[in-house]
Design an enzyme around this catalytic site. Sequence first.
Site, PDB file in Angstrom:
ATOM      1  N   LYS A  78       0.847  -1.190   0.000  1.00 53.29           N
ATOM      2  CA  LYS A  78       0.000   0.000   0.000  1.00 53.29           C
ATOM      3  C   LYS A  78       0.887   1.247   0.000  1.00 53.29           C
ATOM      4  O   LYS A  78       1.850   1.326   0.761  1.00 53.29           O
ATOM      5  CB  LYS A  78      -0.896  -0.012   1.232  1.00 53.29           C
ATOM      6  CG  LYS A  78      -1.935   1.102   1.273  1.00 53.29           C
ATOM      7  CD  LYS A  78      -2.823   0.962   2.507  1.00 53.29           C
ATOM      8  CE  LYS A  78      -3.924   2.003   2.559  1.00 53.29           C
ATOM      9  NZ  LYS A  78      -4.780   1.861   3.751  1.00 53.29           N
ATOM     10  N   SER A 153      -9.697   1.857   2.807  1.00 51.99           N
ATOM     11  CA  SER A 153      -8.815   2.598   1.936  1.00 51.99           C
ATOM     12  C   SER A 153      -7.788   1.738   1.205  1.00 51.99           C
ATOM     13  O   SER A 153      -7.213   2.190   0.211  1.00 51.99           O
ATOM     14  CB  SER A 153      -8.086   3.673   2.746  1.00 51.99           C
ATOM     15  OG  SER A 153      -7.198   3.085   3.683  1.00 51.99           O
ATOM     16  N   SER A 177      -9.870  -0.357   7.019  1.00 51.72           N
ATOM     17  CA  SER A 177      -9.267  -0.197   5.697  1.00 51.72           C
ATOM     18  C   SER A 177      -8.556  -1.422   5.138  1.00 51.72           C
ATOM     19  O   SER A 177      -8.171  -1.436   3.973  1.00 51.72           O
ATOM     20  CB  SER A 177      -8.274   0.970   5.708  1.00 51.72           C
ATOM     21  OG  SER A 177      -8.973   2.190   5.665  1.00 51.72           O
TER      22      SER A 177
END
Lengths: 485, 101
Positions: A78, A153, A177
Amino acid sequence: MTFCTLTIQQAREGLRARQFSSVEITRVFLTRIHELNPTLNAYITVNDDEALAQALAADARMARGDDTPLLGVPIAIKDVLSTRGLRTTAGSRILENYVPTWDATSIKRLRDAGAVFLGKTNLDEFAMGSSTENSGYGVTRNPWDQTRVPGGSSGGSAAAVAADLCCAALGTDTGGSVRQPAALCGITGLKDTYGRVSRNGLIAYGSSLDTVGVLAKTARDAAIVLSVIAGCDPLDSTSVDTPVADYPAALNGSIAGLRIGVPREYFIDGMQAEVTSAVRAGIEQLRQMGATIKEISLPSTHVALPVYYLIAPAEASANLARFDGVRYGLRVPGNDLIDTYGKTRGAGFGAEVKRRIMLGTYALSAGYYDAYYIRAQKVRTLIKQEFERAFDEVDIIASPVTPTTAFKIGEKVDDPIQMYLADVFTLPCNLAGICGISIPCGFDAANLPIGLQLMGKAFDEINLLRIADAYQNETSWHMRKPVLS
Amino acid sequence: MAHLTAEEVEHIALLGRLSLTEEEKARYAQQLSAVLDYAVELASIDVEGIPPTATVLAAHNIMRQDDLPSLSIERDDALKNAPRTDGISFEVQATFEDRDA
């Protein structure tokens, strides 16, 4: 052999048996990324050159007889975790050209374990969002239905795992997330206990809530990665000096006698009926495997959302003060220094980030601090205590991950409250600082994945992963793949 | 019902160091009011005698010798991502005016 579907476990077995090399499988992943990413937009940055160099080095290490848990395994990261020499944007235009000069601790541990970094995945800007629509680099598309969001997210990481654009990926989870996009993309998502994995080098959002987690094809793979990244770190004073278990070795398939609590507050009006029935069926499956099921109550569940949306933005408003156009990132010159700060941040941050800075600044401002921020922290105590009491009676809590399956791109983008409600079942876990996992437990009529959430007490990742792994031994939901051209 | 005025929104934006357009100010006044309305629910919860949770950990001070110089970064590295430098420091506008000038 289709290398792209490899789990970490399968990749390591094949590499060890010399069935293929790391360079070979890395090339296959990179080719697939270049083929599918223009549509899916799971990656912000593809790390072609370094990935091949890492793969080559891994092959050389294997030739010398080295055997580390992730040696030669291609994974994704990420884009909110700092990677030395590799652009790290946090999904924000304010960091468009930011290249860290050092590695996050979790990244350093992955490097030492021999992982190959395929690239940096898309996310809601600064990890604020539930759909990846808040990214400064375009929305990620859900591999199961490209008109829908992948969740957020960590939507890029989830889509990359679901679309077989990596073996596994790192994500971060502040309010859901990791677990929410894992559920919406039909994969496994582990949010470890606060303090289990160092936050050093994670670009901060809500510092009392942020955790580094794992998105994977199986619970066993999540256990393998957790064993690598977990542990105390002198560079993060909130990382906890609790022994790191050999998580993969603890997965013995047995859940007999485990007590599972099902909180009635997690089945609410307005939920998609197919989600309720799939989650209920998943819990029934666990009962048949030998667990005992008990209905429990977590009465403050309904206020977790307002508590989170005061505490997290308050922490964010302080954390994001560092983006002032001085040491890194964008600078938009103004008439004086204050004007430069305002113009830089006004131009560099997207709508949701500005919304949360405004909300957090308000909650912390004179006259409102006690009524909003301190009150939210007190209610947080109640939420935490309810979980502690529940864990006196049960070992694991089972619930839905999300009220619905993946929603349409654009559907909630203008309505913050509707968007925030996507996290209603994942926020309490972060507020209490405990661990949780999302595992696939079914599909709706539109063939969209549904997730089952399991929550465990602080630092009890062993039971969490054991039960998730045992469930995956008995079911095949996690093995379904989206059809991609 | 919380209804943020235009003045309040401007004040918060200044505190948060955010230059906003008129359109953004109007939108945030409406959206922040909606979120704060949602938070009204917290006012009805009895938190008498309940301590606030700032961290879930049993936080305590951790003291150590100031002996980790290897964790520092080199000046050139520190300047690498800066929008403006003179090669040895970050360049910014003056914080205070020079009244004697």
